[in-house]
Design an enzyme around this catalytic site. Structure first.
Site, PDB file in Angstrom:
ATOM      1  N   SER A  20      -2.798  22.560  18.423  1.00  0.00           N
ATOM      2  CA  SER A  20      -3.932  23.436  18.080  1.00  0.00           C
ATOM      3  C   SER A  20      -4.617  24.062  19.297  1.00  0.00           C
ATOM      4  O   SER A  20      -4.933  25.258  19.267  1.00  0.00           O
ATOM      5  CB  SER A  20      -4.960  22.691  17.232  1.00  0.00           C
ATOM      6  OG  SER A  20      -4.408  22.377  15.977  1.00  0.00           O
ATOM      7  N   THR A  65      -8.655  15.873  12.242  1.00  0.00           N
ATOM      8  CA  THR A  65      -7.327  15.373  11.874  1.00  0.00           C
ATOM      9  C   THR A  65      -7.368  13.859  11.688  1.00  0.00           C
ATOM     10  O   THR A  65      -8.442  13.253  11.702  1.00  0.00           O
ATOM     11  CB  THR A  65      -6.265  15.837  12.912  1.00  0.00           C
ATOM     12  OG1 THR A  65      -4.969  15.487  12.427  1.00  0.00           O
ATOM     13  CG2 THR A  65      -6.478  15.197  14.281  1.00  0.00           C
ATOM     14  N   LYS A  69     -10.399  12.768   8.337  1.00  0.00           N
ATOM     15  CA  LYS A  69     -10.681  13.852   7.386  1.00  0.00           C
ATOM     16  C   LYS A  69     -11.589  13.397   6.238  1.00  0.00           C
ATOM     17  O   LYS A  69     -12.477  14.133   5.819  1.00  0.00           O
ATOM     18  CB  LYS A  69      -9.380  14.433   6.822  1.00  0.00           C
ATOM     19  CG  LYS A  69      -8.577  15.233   7.852  1.00  0.00           C
ATOM     20  CD  LYS A  69      -7.359  15.876   7.206  1.00  0.00           C
ATOM     21  CE  LYS A  69      -6.466  16.525   8.251  1.00  0.00           C
ATOM     22  NZ  LYS A  69      -5.324  17.228   7.671  1.00  0.00           N
ATOM     23  N   ASN A  90     -10.971  19.361   6.924  1.00  0.00           N
ATOM     24  CA  ASN A  90     -10.226  19.544   8.179  1.00  0.00           C
ATOM     25  C   ASN A  90     -10.875  20.599   9.065  1.00  0.00           C
ATOM     26  O   ASN A  90     -10.428  20.828  10.185  1.00  0.00           O
ATOM     27  CB  ASN A  90      -8.757  19.907   7.913  1.00  0.00           C
ATOM     28  CG  ASN A  90      -8.568  21.380   7.640  1.00  0.00           C
ATOM     29  OD1 ASN A  90      -9.433  22.021   7.049  1.00  0.00           O
ATOM     30  ND2 ASN A  90      -7.442  21.928   8.062  1.00  0.00           N
ATOM     31  N   ASP A 105      -6.219  23.220   5.019  1.00  0.00           N
ATOM     32  CA  ASP A 105      -4.828  22.795   4.777  1.00  0.00           C
ATOM     33  C   ASP A 105      -4.352  23.358   3.433  1.00  0.00           C
ATOM     34  O   ASP A 105      -3.151  23.589   3.249  1.00  0.00           O
ATOM     35  CB  ASP A 105      -4.728  21.256   4.706  1.00  0.00           C
ATOM     36  CG  ASP A 105      -4.808  20.610   6.084  1.00  0.00           C
ATOM     37  OD1 ASP A 105      -4.500  21.278   7.086  1.00  0.00           O
ATOM     38  OD2 ASP A 105      -5.209  19.428   6.152  1.00  0.00           O
ATOM     39  N   GLY A 129       5.270  11.615  -1.166  1.00  0.00           N
ATOM     40  CA  GLY A 129       4.119  11.119  -0.416  1.00  0.00           C
ATOM     41  C   GLY A 129       2.865  11.170  -1.264  1.00  0.00           C
ATOM     42  O   GLY A 129       2.759  11.972  -2.202  1.00  0.00           O
ATOM     43  N   ALA A 130       1.926  10.276  -0.937  1.00  0.00           N
ATOM     44  CA  ALA A 130       0.664  10.225  -1.685  1.00  0.00           C
ATOM     45  C   ALA A 130      -0.497   9.934  -0.740  1.00  0.00           C
ATOM     46  O   ALA A 130      -1.500   9.359  -1.140  1.00  0.00           O
ATOM     47  CB  ALA A 130       0.746   9.164  -2.780  1.00  0.00           C
ATOM     48  N   GLY A 131      -0.350  10.355   0.512  1.00  0.00           N
ATOM     49  CA  GLY A 131      -1.431  10.169   1.481  1.00  0.00           C
ATOM     50  C   GLY A 131      -2.357  11.381   1.487  1.00  0.00           C
ATOM     51  O   GLY A 131      -2.400  12.161   0.525  1.00  0.00           O
ATOM     52  N   GLY A 132      -3.093  11.536   2.605  1.00  0.00           N
ATOM     53  CA  GLY A 132      -4.077  12.616   2.711  1.00  0.00           C
ATOM     54  C   GLY A 132      -3.443  13.994   2.567  1.00  0.00           C
ATOM     55  O   GLY A 132      -3.987  14.874   1.885  1.00  0.00           O
ATOM     56  N   TYR A 221       5.785  19.387  11.626  1.00  0.00           N
ATOM     57  CA  TYR A 221       5.982  20.672  12.303  1.00  0.00           C
ATOM     58  C   TYR A 221       7.039  20.620  13.403  1.00  0.00           C
ATOM     59  O   TYR A 221       6.853  21.103  14.500  1.00  0.00           O
ATOM     60  CB  TYR A 221       4.668  21.322  12.775  1.00  0.00           C
ATOM     61  CG  TYR A 221       3.644  20.444  13.403  1.00  0.00           C
ATOM     62  CD1 TYR A 221       2.588  19.964  12.661  1.00  0.00           C
ATOM     63  CD2 TYR A 221       3.724  20.117  14.748  1.00  0.00           C
ATOM     64  CE1 TYR A 221       1.635  19.156  13.225  1.00  0.00           C
ATOM     65  CE2 TYR A 221       2.777  19.317  15.333  1.00  0.00           C
ATOM     66  CZ  TYR A 221       1.734  18.844  14.565  1.00  0.00           C
ATOM     67  OH  TYR A 221       0.783  18.040  15.140  1.00  0.00           O
TER      68      TYR A 221
HETATM   69  P1  NAP Z   1      -0.902   9.373   5.520  1.00  0.00           P
HETATM   70  O1  NAP Z   1      -2.175   9.604   4.778  1.00  0.00           O
HETATM   71  O2  NAP Z   1      -0.799   8.279   6.516  1.00  0.00           O
HETATM   72  O3  NAP Z   1       0.261   9.186   4.399  1.00  0.00           O
HETATM   73  C1  NAP Z   1       1.559   8.860   4.808  1.00  0.00           C
HETATM   74  C2  NAP Z   1       2.491   8.982   3.613  1.00  0.00           C
HETATM   75  O4  NAP Z   1       3.830   8.750   4.077  1.00  0.00           O
HETATM   76  C3  NAP Z   1       2.235   7.962   2.507  1.00  0.00           C
HETATM   77  O5  NAP Z   1       2.553   8.535   1.265  1.00  0.00           O
HETATM   78  C4  NAP Z   1       3.219   6.839   2.873  1.00  0.00           C
HETATM   79  O6  NAP Z   1       3.620   6.063   1.765  1.00  0.00           O
HETATM   80  C5  NAP Z   1       4.398   7.657   3.341  1.00  0.00           C
HETATM   81  N1  NAP Z   1       5.277   6.879   4.205  1.00  0.00           N
HETATM   82  C6  NAP Z   1       4.997   6.399   5.444  1.00  0.00           C
HETATM   83  N2  NAP Z   1       6.066   5.729   5.928  1.00  0.00           N
HETATM   84  C7  NAP Z   1       7.026   5.768   4.965  1.00  0.00           C
HETATM   85  C8  NAP Z   1       8.358   5.249   4.879  1.00  0.00           C
HETATM   86  N3  NAP Z   1       8.906   4.577   5.885  1.00  0.00           N
HETATM   87  N4  NAP Z   1       9.060   5.522   3.750  1.00  0.00           N
HETATM   88  C9  NAP Z   1       8.515   6.240   2.729  1.00  0.00           C
HETATM   89  N5  NAP Z   1       7.258   6.736   2.751  1.00  0.00           N
HETATM   90  C10 NAP Z   1       6.527   6.498   3.866  1.00  0.00           C
HETATM   91  O7  NAP Z   1      -0.461  10.698   6.327  1.00  0.00           O
HETATM   92  P2  NAP Z   1      -0.836  12.214   5.950  1.00  0.00           P
HETATM   93  O8  NAP Z   1      -2.103  12.591   6.626  1.00  0.00           O
HETATM   94  O9  NAP Z   1      -0.710  12.362   4.488  1.00  0.00           O
HETATM   95  O10 NAP Z   1       0.331  13.026   6.702  1.00  0.00           O
HETATM   96  C11 NAP Z   1       1.661  13.042   6.204  1.00  0.00           C
HETATM   97  C12 NAP Z   1       2.498  13.993   7.048  1.00  0.00           C
HETATM   98  O11 NAP Z   1       2.056  15.349   6.874  1.00  0.00           O
HETATM   99  C13 NAP Z   1       2.419  13.723   8.568  1.00  0.00           C
HETATM  100  O12 NAP Z   1       3.717  13.843   9.098  1.00  0.00           O
HETATM  101  C14 NAP Z   1       1.529  14.842   9.085  1.00  0.00           C
HETATM  102  O13 NAP Z   1       1.824  15.186  10.424  1.00  0.00           O
HETATM  103  C15 NAP Z   1       1.914  15.978   8.131  1.00  0.00           C
HETATM  104  N6  NAP Z   1       0.882  17.028   8.049  1.00  0.00           N
HETATM  105  C16 NAP Z   1       1.198  18.269   8.476  1.00  0.00           C
HETATM  106  C17 NAP Z   1       0.261  19.275   8.398  1.00  0.00           C
HETATM  107  C18 NAP Z   1       0.622  20.657   8.882  1.00  0.00           C
HETATM  108  O14 NAP Z   1      -0.289  21.459   9.121  1.00  0.00           O
HETATM  109  N7  NAP Z   1       1.885  20.963   9.007  1.00  0.00           N
HETATM  110  C19 NAP Z   1      -1.025  19.035   7.889  1.00  0.00           C
HETATM  111  C20 NAP Z   1      -1.316  17.731   7.431  1.00  0.00           C
HETATM  112  C21 NAP Z   1      -0.359  16.730   7.546  1.00  0.00           C
HETATM  113  P3  NAP Z   1       2.814   4.727   1.344  1.00  0.00           P
HETATM  114  O15 NAP Z   1       1.670   5.204   0.487  1.00  0.00           O
HETATM  115  O16 NAP Z   1       3.812   3.935   0.604  1.00  0.00           O
HETATM  116  O17 NAP Z   1       2.355   4.076   2.626  1.00  0.00           O
END
Ligand code: NAP
Length: 283
Positions: A20, A65, A69, A90, A105, A129-132, A221
């Site tokens: 950024s 980030t 968030k 964000n 986002d 995925g089910a995170g942020g 990315y």
């Molecule tokens: P987060 O809240 O930590 O969530 C991580 C997610 O990944 C959860 O669903 C987790 O599953 C899953 N996960 C982690 N390790 C795993 C494994 N070994 N096998 C299967 N699932 C796994 O992270 P986040 O903030 O959502 O970010 C997720 C990704 O999006 C990151 O790579 C981040 O860099 C990217 N992102 C990119 C942008 C962009 O502008 N391009 C913006 C935001 C985020 P569980 O629930 O089972 O732990």
């Protein structure tokens, strides 16, 4: 008379690998805005202090980030509807000491899809995925009116919680996902799997189930094994750099009320990513 320097920056912990600063600074410089985009590494114990400091007259605002968030969402004075639905902020804008929180986002994710002219309302989408990030994507897909959305996660309970909240379908992150993939127009990887350049969030063979016209979109990315496998199967792909640039462009618009210089931001982001990749290959 010299104009005083304004500050804007990235709040998170850690923040040192962020692209950024490079593309945001390029945008400020291109428009002659006297602002510095800085990295503001912020451990949780000093987050309150950091947010208070954002109210100062020299601060335009901030990006936020991981892992702050959701915490910043509860600390600003007002939030937009999309930030409220995502439960995450964000982008913070300082307007005379009052802090506004938004979630860019959401439009950032949709922008590369809109650019391709996809009929968003007609799409069947599978989100891994089910995170942020996945939460933000579900807000975006709802905003776009996508026809059908399935969310699949390693921890099934988290997928179920999101499915209930957003009125979508939950599925396990394994072979049982195959019927959903057969009907999908878009597969989104919103897990953090792929940064290592080696791991896949789902079994590679599952990608065979996708229709030949499906698009695979990875929020990471950089090029990931998921995108590489998808391309080998002849599928179209998008990596997360576009989302990063577009969310940043929307933040820039909010801070400055000026049209972001998208081309300048893209060029700077691509160069910064290349430099990061070369540096990590050397180390
Ligand atoms: P987060 O809240 O930590 O969530 C991580 C997610 O990944 C959860 O669903 C987790 O599953 C899953 N996960 C982690 N390790 C795993 C494994 N070994 N096998 C299967 N699932 C796994 O992270 P986040 O903030 O959502 O970010 C997720 C990704 O999006 C990151 O790579 C981040 O860099 C990217 N992102 C990119 C942008 C962009 O502008 N391009 C913006 C935001 C985020 P569980 O629930 O089972 O732990």
């Amino acid at each position: 008379m010299a104009r005083s320097q304004l500050s804007v920056g990235l709040i998170g912990y850690p923040v040192d690998h962020s692209l950024s600063p490079v593309f945001q600074q390029a945008a400020f410089d291109a428009l002659g805005i006297p602002a510095r985009y800085e990295l503001w590494p912020t451990p949780a114990e000093v987050l309150d202090e950091r947010v208070r400091w954002l109210r100062g007259p020299e601060v335009l605002g901030a990006n936020v980030t991981v892992p702050h968030k959701a915490a910043v969402f509860t600390r600003v004075d007002q939030v937009t509807e999309r930030a409220r639905r995502a439960g995450a902020v964000n982008t913070v804008v300082n307007r005379g000491g009052v802090l506004y929180g938004d979630n860019t986002d959401v439009p950032g994710f949709l922008a590369p899809l809109r650019e391709r002219g996809l009929p968003l309302g007609e799409l069947a989408v599978v989100v891994l995925g089910a995170g942020g990030a996945a939460r933000g994507i579900l807000v975006a897909l709802a905003e776009a009116g996508c026809r059908q959305v399935t969310v699949a996660n390693r921890t099934a309970e988290r997928a179920h919680e999101l499915a209930v909240e957003f009125g979508v379908v939950a599925a396990p992150l394994d072979q049982r996902l195959e019927p959903c993939l057969r009907r999908a127009d878009l597969l989104v990887n919103a897990t953090s799997v792929g940064w290592d350049g080696a791991s896949l969030p789902i079994d590679a063979a599952l990608l065979d189930a996708l229709p030949a016209t499906a698009l695979v979109y990875d929020l990471t990315y950089r090029d990931t094994p998921l995108l590489q496998v998808a391309r080998r199967r002849g599928l179209a792909t998008i990596d997360g750099l576009g989302m990063l640039v577009y969310q940043g462009a929307e933040s820039f618009r909010l801070w400055t009320s000026q049209e972001p210089p998208l081309e300048v931001m893209w060029r700077a982001a691509l160069a910064a990513r290349q430099a990061h990749e070369q540096a990590s290959r050397r180390s």
